[in-house]
Design a protein around this motif. Structure first.
Motif, PDB file in Angstrom:
ATOM      1  N   ASP A 508       0.710  -1.215  -0.039  1.00 33.18           N
ATOM      2  CA  ASP A 508      -0.262  -0.130  -0.049  1.00 33.18           C
ATOM      3  C   ASP A 508       0.790   1.220   0.045  1.00 33.18           C
ATOM      4  OD1 ASP A 508      -1.900   1.707   2.540  1.00 33.18           O
ATOM      5  OD2 ASP A 508      -2.173   1.620   0.459  1.00 33.18           O
ATOM      6  N   THR A 509       0.416   2.274  -0.820  1.00 39.08           N
ATOM      7  CA  THR A 509       0.962   3.461  -0.539  1.00 39.08           C
ATOM      8  C   THR A 509       0.691   4.324   0.684  1.00 39.08           C
ATOM      9  OG1 THR A 509      -0.635   4.557  -1.986  1.00 39.08           O
ATOM     10  CG2 THR A 509       1.117   3.677  -3.204  1.00 39.08           C
ATOM     11  N   GLN A 510       0.993   3.619   1.485  1.00 38.83           N
ATOM     12  CA  GLN A 510       0.399   4.170   2.709  1.00 38.83           C
ATOM     13  C   GLN A 510       1.047   5.270   3.384  1.00 38.83           C
ATOM     14  OE1 GLN A 510       2.532   1.934   2.572  1.00 38.83           O
ATOM     15  NE2 GLN A 510       3.741   1.026   4.278  1.00 38.83           N
ATOM     16  N   SER A 511      -0.066   6.114   4.016  1.00 38.77           N
ATOM     17  CA  SER A 511       0.343   7.222   4.779  1.00 38.77           C
ATOM     18  C   SER A 511       1.140   6.757   6.005  1.00 38.77           C
ATOM     19  CB  SER A 511      -0.781   8.267   5.138  1.00 38.77           C
ATOM     20  OG  SER A 511      -1.505   8.249   3.954  1.00 38.77           O
ATOM     21  N   GLU A 512       0.808   5.745   6.507  1.00 43.63           N
ATOM     22  CA  GLU A 512       1.227   5.388   7.803  1.00 43.63           C
ATOM     23  C   GLU A 512       2.349   4.241   7.283  1.00 43.63           C
ATOM     24  OE1 GLU A 512      -1.430   5.565  10.375  1.00 43.63           O
ATOM     25  OE2 GLU A 512      -2.994   5.852   8.993  1.00 43.63           O
ATOM     26  N   ALA A 513       3.611   4.362   7.958  1.00 47.64           N
ATOM     27  CA  ALA A 513       4.605   3.636   7.455  1.00 47.64           C
ATOM     28  C   ALA A 513       4.820   2.396   8.200  1.00 47.64           C
ATOM     29  CB  ALA A 513       5.887   4.422   7.859  1.00 47.64           C
ATOM     30  N   GLU A 514       3.498   1.980   8.833  1.00 46.68           N
ATOM     31  CA  GLU A 514       3.708   0.795   9.660  1.00 46.68           C
ATOM     32  C   GLU A 514       3.596  -0.624   8.978  1.00 46.68           C
ATOM     33  OE1 GLU A 514       1.530   3.451  12.949  1.00 46.68           O
ATOM     34  OE2 GLU A 514       0.774   1.329  12.580  1.00 46.68           O
ATOM     35  N   PHE A 515       2.925  -0.453   7.798  1.00 42.47           N
ATOM     36  CA  PHE A 515       2.268  -1.790   7.048  1.00 42.47           C
ATOM     37  C   PHE A 515       3.688  -2.333   6.530  1.00 42.47           C
ATOM     38  CE2 PHE A 515      -1.333  -0.513   8.534  1.00 42.47           C
ATOM     39  CZ  PHE A 515      -2.201   0.310   7.746  1.00 42.47           C
ATOM     40  N   THR A 516       4.087  -3.323   7.057  1.00 42.39           N
ATOM     41  CA  THR A 516       5.316  -4.328   6.395  1.00 42.39           C
ATOM     42  C   THR A 516       4.882  -5.590   6.082  1.00 42.39           C
ATOM     43  OG1 THR A 516       6.101  -4.841   8.350  1.00 42.39           O
ATOM     44  CG2 THR A 516       6.944  -2.648   7.477  1.00 42.39           C
ATOM     45  N   THR A 517       5.804  -6.530   5.536  1.00 41.86           N
ATOM     46  CA  THR A 517       5.370  -7.908   5.251  1.00 41.86           C
ATOM     47  C   THR A 517       5.304  -8.526   6.786  1.00 41.86           C
ATOM     48  OG1 THR A 517       7.592  -8.262   4.681  1.00 41.86           O
ATOM     49  CG2 THR A 517       5.853  -8.275   3.176  1.00 41.86           C
ATOM     50  N   GLU A 518       6.209  -7.898   7.453  1.00 38.13           N
ATOM     51  CA  GLU A 518       6.072  -8.658   8.968  1.00 38.13           C
ATOM     52  C   GLU A 518       5.136  -8.068   9.916  1.00 38.13           C
ATOM     53  OE1 GLU A 518       9.145 -10.194   7.059  1.00 38.13           O
ATOM     54  OE2 GLU A 518       9.374  -7.927   7.557  1.00 38.13           O
ATOM     55  N   SER A 519       4.297  -7.157   9.479  1.00 39.51           N
ATOM     56  CA  SER A 519       3.180  -6.615  10.438  1.00 39.51           C
ATOM     57  C   SER A 519       2.494  -7.760  11.157  1.00 39.51           C
ATOM     58  CB  SER A 519       2.216  -5.727   9.738  1.00 39.51           C
ATOM     59  OG  SER A 519       2.977  -4.628   8.956  1.00 39.51           O
ATOM     60  N   ASP A 520       2.262  -7.597  12.486  1.00 39.05           N
ATOM     61  CA  ASP A 520       1.192  -8.733  12.849  1.00 39.05           C
ATOM     62  C   ASP A 520      -0.151  -8.326  12.857  1.00 39.05           C
ATOM     63  OD1 ASP A 520       0.755  -9.442  16.481  1.00 39.05           O
ATOM     64  OD2 ASP A 520       0.736 -10.839  14.614  1.00 39.05           O
ATOM     65  N   VAL A 521      -0.680  -9.282  12.056  1.00 38.74           N
ATOM     66  CA  VAL A 521      -2.131  -9.211  11.838  1.00 38.74           C
ATOM     67  C   VAL A 521      -2.998  -9.806  12.575  1.00 38.74           C
ATOM     68  CG1 VAL A 521      -4.045  -9.066   9.992  1.00 38.74           C
ATOM     69  CG2 VAL A 521      -1.646  -8.459   9.216  1.00 38.74           C
ATOM     70  N   TYR A 522      -3.815  -9.160  13.469  1.00 36.48           N
ATOM     71  CA  TYR A 522      -5.042  -9.960  14.231  1.00 36.48           C
ATOM     72  C   TYR A 522      -6.107  -9.686  13.701  1.00 36.48           C
ATOM     73  CZ  TYR A 522      -7.769 -11.409  18.139  1.00 36.48           C
ATOM     74  OH  TYR A 522      -8.715 -11.646  18.943  1.00 36.48           O
ATOM     75  N   PHE A 523      -7.167 -10.744  13.483  1.00 33.01           N
ATOM     76  CA  PHE A 523      -8.215 -10.731  13.197  1.00 33.01           C
ATOM     77  C   PHE A 523      -9.255 -11.460  14.077  1.00 33.01           C
ATOM     78  CE2 PHE A 523      -9.208 -14.273  10.625  1.00 33.01           C
ATOM     79  CZ  PHE A 523      -8.025 -15.025  10.144  1.00 33.01           C
ATOM     80  N   ASN A 524     -10.339 -11.265  14.315  1.00 36.47           N
ATOM     81  CA  ASN A 524     -11.264 -12.079  14.825  1.00 36.47           C
ATOM     82  C   ASN A 524     -12.771 -12.027  14.303  1.00 36.47           C
ATOM     83  OD1 ASN A 524     -13.155 -12.969  17.127  1.00 36.47           O
ATOM     84  ND2 ASN A 524     -11.379 -13.450  18.423  1.00 36.47           N
ATOM     85  N   PHE A 525     -13.463 -13.081  13.958  1.00 35.97           N
ATOM     86  CA  PHE A 525     -14.726 -13.114  13.547  1.00 35.97           C
ATOM     87  C   PHE A 525     -15.596 -12.611  14.509  1.00 35.97           C
ATOM     88  CE2 PHE A 525     -13.798 -14.050   9.328  1.00 35.97           C
ATOM     89  CZ  PHE A 525     -12.944 -15.076   8.968  1.00 35.97           C
ATOM     90  N   ALA A 526     -15.580 -13.371  15.843  1.00 35.83           N
ATOM     91  CA  ALA A 526     -16.472 -12.868  17.013  1.00 35.83           C
ATOM     92  C   ALA A 526     -16.364 -11.498  17.230  1.00 35.83           C
ATOM     93  CB  ALA A 526     -16.114 -13.863  18.046  1.00 35.83           C
ATOM     94  N   GLU A 527     -15.501 -10.948  17.208  1.00 38.18           N
ATOM     95  CA  GLU A 527     -15.119  -9.586  17.709  1.00 38.18           C
ATOM     96  C   GLU A 527     -15.352  -8.622  16.440  1.00 38.18           C
ATOM     97  OE1 GLU A 527     -11.366  -9.123  19.299  1.00 38.18           O
ATOM     98  OE2 GLU A 527     -11.482 -10.786  20.688  1.00 38.18           O
ATOM     99  N   ASP A 528     -15.158  -9.269  15.294  1.00 41.05           N
ATOM    100  CA  ASP A 528     -15.523  -8.568  14.168  1.00 41.05           C
ATOM    101  C   ASP A 528     -14.631  -7.242  13.909  1.00 41.05           C
ATOM    102  OD1 ASP A 528     -18.751  -6.919  12.566  1.00 41.05           O
ATOM    103  OD2 ASP A 528     -17.001  -7.952  11.846  1.00 41.05           O
ATOM    104  N   ARG A 529     -13.201  -7.453  14.168  1.00 42.54           N
ATOM    105  CA  ARG A 529     -12.557  -6.517  13.828  1.00 42.54           C
ATOM    106  C   ARG A 529     -10.600  -6.869  13.736  1.00 42.54           C
ATOM    107  NH1 ARG A 529     -11.180  -4.373  19.919  1.00 42.54           N
ATOM    108  NH2 ARG A 529     -10.663  -6.131  20.746  1.00 42.54           N
ATOM    109  N   ILE A 530     -10.254  -6.006  13.166  1.00 36.52           N
ATOM    110  CA  ILE A 530      -8.845  -6.323  12.686  1.00 36.52           C
ATOM    111  C   ILE A 530      -7.879  -5.419  13.491  1.00 36.52           C
ATOM    112  CG2 ILE A 530      -7.200  -6.692  10.617  1.00 36.52           C
ATOM    113  CD1 ILE A 530     -10.010  -6.570   8.931  1.00 36.52           C
ATOM    114  N   SER A 531      -6.691  -5.949  13.764  1.00 41.41           N
ATOM    115  CA  SER A 531      -5.786  -4.856  14.326  1.00 41.41           C
ATOM    116  C   SER A 531      -4.428  -5.289  13.579  1.00 41.41           C
ATOM    117  CB  SER A 531      -5.574  -5.143  15.926  1.00 41.41           C
ATOM    118  OG  SER A 531      -4.955  -6.338  16.122  1.00 41.41           O
ATOM    119  N   ILE A 532      -3.742  -4.102  13.372  1.00 44.60           N
ATOM    120  CA  ILE A 532      -2.185  -4.140  12.984  1.00 44.60           C
ATOM    121  C   ILE A 532      -1.535  -3.916  13.949  1.00 44.60           C
ATOM    122  CG2 ILE A 532      -0.838  -3.558  11.179  1.00 44.60           C
ATOM    123  CD1 ILE A 532      -3.336  -4.868  10.041  1.00 44.60           C
ATOM    124  N   ASN A 533      -0.473  -4.883  14.106  1.00 48.88           N
ATOM    125  CA  ASN A 533       0.544  -4.615  15.340  1.00 48.88           C
ATOM    126  C   ASN A 533      -0.124  -4.154  16.778  1.00 48.88           C
ATOM    127  OD1 ASN A 533       2.814  -5.368  13.433  1.00 48.88           O
ATOM    128  ND2 ASN A 533       2.713  -3.147  13.031  1.00 48.88           N
TER     129      ASN A 533
END
Lengths: 641, 167
Positions: A508-533
């Motif tokens: 992504d041409t991100q404005s935030e510089a945090e998105f890398t391939t090592e980013s820790d992606v967390y998602f939870n269907f029950a909680e219905d949300r995604i978090s990065i790092n």
């Protein structure tokens, strides 16, 4: 190209209003772009119509779309060509019509071939979810989960719509539940093992049976009243046999004693001879007495009978005398008419003739007749009386003899009894003792019978418990294995999606510089949300990108992992939402195309955008025209209802 | 054994009628009553089948006990009907001889005339056995019962039809 089933692909959609075609476009495999120049071109309406046509529950139509009559979707359901139709309404839970064939065929077929299915299952009538699932080859789910797993719920995960808040995974709806989202997510990612739940039920039931058997076993063993192993069936049987033998011996002893009752004890042979003779005498006396009594009975009966005859004869004699008196004094009966026919009798022509039968009569004949009869009867009477006297005499004689014999018999009997009394009582007391013993043995045998019954029941229960135990262990192992496998799959699947998301985000041409391939992606269907790092707070446009990236990653993984049930179909409306800059959006568009190019199986991604990268504005990807405010997507005529 | 039966002897029938009329205080009775009493005069043991008023139960039992295999009556009602013919001859004969009133007889009623009975017959009455005397007393008591209706002699004995009686 290979196809991972279940696979859903939209081929063509036709929207009808007032009998006219409002929209009719074909879609291609891979990337499909619906574009507009600026906003309010009607792209979202198209997306909503696709969502609705495929089975989503929707009634919040914008005016244009809401004025249309029906939408037809020609689709490929895991290789089967099917046409779906839904009528547009302001009411929710609309049914779906299904035609197994292409759109054109469905139109030329007319009414024939179209089957209507309700939104929810009604008794024997299937819901359209069941029909579509069957055609797709979705795995079966237990009926408890059926309400949770509808076409609409699946589409919530496949349709990234504009109205849902950007921080959510699922399309928004009221009355939602985390459990339901979790279930949908698990099924889509192929993590639902439909063997586990039934096995858990069976395990619970087996455990209950085991507990019941344990209680029963405890009760039975306490009834046996022993802690040792003496209640084994073999031991009981041996005990029973020995008791039966002992009983038989005792009975034999008793019989012998009874037989020997009247035998004299050893050493008194003289008495033996006497007793023997006395016994014979007694028998003879009893027989004689019985015979006499029989004869007496017979004679008594004869006497009674003769009394009756005598009485009757005496009476007849008296009547004869009376009749004779009348005849003698009143003379003959004057018959004026015949007693038979009651007709008058003629006078006799001559005296001395019977007026009735005309025979000559003797006036004195009557009297002589009476005399003769009286004579005969008297003789009979005399004879009867005489015989009766003899009978009575005989009766008395017999009675006397009988009494005499009875007296003698009683004497002999008394003496006999007094002599044999001594050994009778001794034998009797011994018989008493032995009989008591036999009784006790009988009681023991009954007891053993009861015990052996209980013992065999105990054995059966033990075996049953062992079997149950084996099954319980088996079930526990199986459930454990399946759950472990599931957990493993889950880790693998989740990791795949997480990494894919991270990878997409890193481009992504991100404005935030945090998105890398090592980013820790967390998602939870029950909680219905995604978090990065570990972070949830991002700008709206970044959240949009994250959301889109997640869904793209999910789609991508489904095309890599055959275990996913996600139907390899993705619909994204307005990927540049919430103030995203053009570069970022167009970069993402190219990302989508790149991902699609790398996918080696059949798939379909439809997205809408109002800032299409010109390099992508080619028929290979686009669908329909470039819509504008003036020239909207749906051709419904100017007057809008 | 020769066959003599008082029931088939006219002379004895006359004896019985005269005996009954003598014993009854009014020396008269309905013809049907006479017929019924005459039947039980001949066969006293059949009275066991008759429903008698309360006071007569003891007498009934004692007469019924006299039944033996030498005096069985198979069908009392049948026999009664057969006796009817003889009955008619007997009563007519007595009327002809002047011992009962002829006009009343035509009205089905037997009434003794003042004509006295011969001496021998009265002697015979007196000479009867004790059992016979009891029987006659019993029959006299029976004669006091009404003849007609469902509690009448006809109904109780079942020897004559009573259902069409005008009571």
């Amino acid at each position: 190209m290979t196809r991972f089933d279940p696979a859903l692909r939209l081929l063509r959609m036709v929207v009808i209003k007032s009998g006219q075609i409002a929209w009719d476009e074909e879609f291609h495999p891979g990337v499909n772009i619906i574009r507009s120049d600026g906003n309010s071109g009607g792209k979202s309406s198209i997306a909503d119509l696709i969502f609705y046509g495929l089975g989503g529950d929707f009634a919040d139509w914008k005016d244009e779309a809401g004025s249309c009559d029906s939408v037809y979707c020609e689709v490929m359901l895991s290789g089967s060509l099917v046409t779906l139709r839904r009528d547009i309404d302001r009411l929710v839970r609309q049914p779906m019509w299904v035609f197994f064939g292409g759109f054109d065929d469905s139109q030329s077929a007319g009414a024939v071939g179209w089957q209507k299915y309700p939104y929810t299952r009604a008794g024997a009538r299937e819901s359209f979810t069941q029909v579509v699932f069957r055609a797709l080859g979705m795995p079966e789910v237990p009926s408890e989960a059926e309400g949770n797993l509808t076409m609409h719920q699946l589409l919530r995960l496949m349709y990234v719509d504009q109205m849902t808040p950007v921080d959510r995974i699922f399309r928004l709806e009221s009355n939602d539940s985390p459990l339901r989202r979790q279930a949908v997510g698990d099924v889509m990612m192929g993590l639902f093992d439909n063997r586990i739940y039934p096995a858990q039920l069976r395990l619970r039931e087996r455990q209950k049976s085991y507990d019941a058997a344990t209680t029963q076993l405890a009760a039975l063993t306490s009834m046996l009243g022993r802690v040792d192993n003496d209640y084994k069936p073999e031991a009981l049987e041996m005990k029973r046999l020995s008791l039966v033998e002992k009983r038989r011996e005792l009975l034999e002893l008793i019989t012998n004693l009874k037989r020997a009752r009247f035998a004299p004890p050893a050493g008194s042979e003289a008495d033996a001879g006497l007793l023997h003779k006395m016994q014979a005498d007694l028998d003879k006396l009893n027989t004689d007495i019985a015979e006499l009594k029989l004869s007496i009975g017979q004679i008594t009966y004869e006497i009674a009978d003769a009394e009756e005859l005598i009485a009757d004869t005496e009476r007849t004699l008296a009547q004869l005398a009376q009749a004779d008196t009348v005849r003698g004094t009143l003379g003959p009966v004057a018959l004026d008419f015949c007693p038979n026919c009651l007709g008058p009798l003629k006078e006799v022509s001559s005296p001395g003739t019977c007026r009735l039968c005309h025979e000559p009569t003797e006036p004195e004949e009557d009297r002589s007749r009476y005399a003769r009869m009286r004579n005969e009867l008297s003789m009979q009477l005399k004879e009867s009386v005489h015989l009766q006297a003899r009978r009575k005499g005989k009766q008395k004689e017999l009675k006397d003899r009988a009494s005499a014999l009875e007296v003698m018999r009683n004497l002999v009997a008394t003496e006999f009894l007094s002599i044999s009394e001594s050994f009778v009582s001794e034998a009797d007391s011994q018989i008493d003792v032995l009989s008591t013993q036999v009784g006790y043995i009988d009681h023991q045998l009954v007891d053993i019978e009861r015990q052996s019954k209980i013992a065999s029941e105990v054995d059966t229960l033990r075996a049953h418990k062992a079997a149950l135990n084996a099954e319980i262990s088996e079930l526990k192992d199986a459930i454990g294995t399946w759950e472990r496998q599931r957990a493993q799959r889950q880790t693998a699947s989740y990791d795949g999606v997480r990494q894919a998301t991270a990878e997409i985000l890193s481009k992504d041409t991100q404005s935030e510089a945090e998105f890398t391939t090592e980013s820790d992606v967390y998602f939870n269907f029950a909680e219905d949300r995604i978090s990065i790092n570990g972070k949830y707070g991002f700008s709206a446009s970044s959240l949009t990108v994250i959301r889109n990236a997640f869904h793209l990653a999910l789609h991508w993984r489904s095309c890599v992992d055959q275990g996913f049930n996600y139907p390899r179909f993705l619909l994204m409306d307005n990927i540049e939402d919430k103030g995203m800059v053009m570069e970022r959006s167009q970069n993402f568009q190219n990302l989508i195309v790149d991902v699609s190019k790398n996918i080696k199986v059949e798939h379909q991604i439809i997205f809408t955008t109002s800032m299409l990268d010109p390099s992508l504005d080619v028929p290979e990807y686009t669908v329909g025209e470039k819509y504008t405010f003036a020239k909207k997507s749906l051709k419904i005529g100017r007057a809008v209802q | 054994m020769l066959s003599y039966h008082a029931a088939l002897d006219f002379n004895h029938g006359i004896y019985r009628v005269l005996r009954l009329l003598e014993a009854v205080p009014s020396h008269s009775m309905q013809l049907d009553t006479l017929r019924i009493l005459d039947f039980y005069f001949l066969f006293p043991h059949t009275v066991g089948d008759v429903t008698l008023p309360k006071g007569m139960t003891a007498a009934k039992r004692s007469f019924a006990a006299g039944a033996s295999r030498y005096n069985k009556v198979a069908f009392p009602r049948h026999l009664f009907e057969q006796l009817g013919a003889m009955q008619r001859v007997i009563t007519h004969s007595l009327a002809a001889k002047g011992f009962i009133e002829a006009p009343q007889l035509a009205d089905h009623c037997v009434v003794r005339t003042p004509k006295p009975l011969p001496e021998e017959i009265r002697t015979a009455f007196a000479a009867e056995a004790a059992k016979d005397r009891q029987l006659v007393q019993f029959l006299v008591a029976l004669s006091r019962e009404p003849l007609l209706g469902d509690k009448g002699l006809k109904a109780r004995t079942g020897l004559l039809e009573f259902r069409y009686d005008a009571v």
